[in-house]
Design an enzyme around this catalytic site. Structure first.
Site, PDB file in Angstrom:
ATOM      1  CG  MET A 239      -1.877   1.122   1.238  1.00 12.83           C
ATOM      2  SD  MET A 239      -3.070   0.914   2.560  1.00 12.83           S
ATOM      3  CE  MET A 239      -4.523   1.581   1.782  1.00 12.83           C
ATOM      4  CB  CYS A 240       1.315   3.855  -2.421  1.00 15.31           C
ATOM      5  SG  CYS A 240       2.224   5.371  -2.634  1.00 15.31           S
TER       6      CYS A 240
END
Length: 152
Positions: free
Chosen positions: A88-89
Site C-alpha cells: 500500500m502506498c
C-alpha cells in the site's frame, strides 16, 4: 528496549478500543513486530461489506522508521499493488514524511479512509487510477466484484 515497550502499549490501546472497522492481533504471539489487521470496507465505498486482511510489519527501529502496510486480501485499488505483495502506498509511511510521533492507529485509520477516498495522484496502479478518474462507475463495479470474490 524502548520500541518494544511502545509497540506493546499501542497494541494494548488498539485491542482495548479499536478504531471503527479495524481489529488488530499479533500474527504470532511471540513476535511484537508482525500484526494481522482485519479491516472492514468503509460504508459508501465499493469495498463495503468486505473484510480485508492487512499485514502490518514494524521495523525494529520503530517509531523512528515507519511500519509497512500490505493487503493480504486481493483488492482493486489505485493505491495498492495488484500483485501478491499487496503493498500500500501511503504518503505518511514514506521515510521522508514519517514522524516518530505518528501512531499505528492513525496509520490504520488513514489506510481505511484511503479505501473510501483513493488518491489517484499517488497511485501505484496507474491503470486503476486512470479508470478511477475517467470511469468511476466501472472502477466501482470492478472493485465490488473483487471484494465479493476475495474479501470474506
Amino acid at each position: 528496549m524502548g520500541s518494544q515497550k511502545r509497540i506493546a502499549k499501542e497494541l494494548a490501546e488498539l485491542t482495548e478500543s479499536p478504531p471503527a472497522g479495524i481489529m488488530v492481533e499479533l500474527a504470532d504471539e511471540a513476535n511484537l513486530y508482525e500484526w494481522k489487521v482485519h479491516m472492514e470496507g468503509p460504508e459508501k465505498s465499493p469495498f463495503h461489506k468486505g473484510k480485508f486482511l492487512v499485514k502490518l510489519s514494524l521495523p525494529t527501529e520503530y517509531p523512528f522508521k515507519p511500519p509497512t502496510v500490505s493487503f493480504a486480501t486481493k483488492i482493486y485499488h489505485p493505491n495498492v499493488t495488484n500483485d501478491e505483495k499487496g503493498s500500500m502506498c501511503l504518503g505518511m509511511l514514506r521515510a521522508d514524511e514519517w514522524k516518530p510521533s505518528s501512531k499505528i492507529s492513525a496509520v490504520l485509520q488513514f489506510a481505511r479512509q484511503l479505501l473510501a477516498e483513493p488518491m489517484p495522484d499517488d497511485a501505484v496502479e496507474g491503470r486503476i487510477a486512470e479508470q478511477y478518474r475517467n470511469d468511476r462507475s466501472r472502477y466501482e463495479e470492478v472493485a465490488r466484484e473483487w471484494t465479493r470474490k476475495h474479501a470474506c
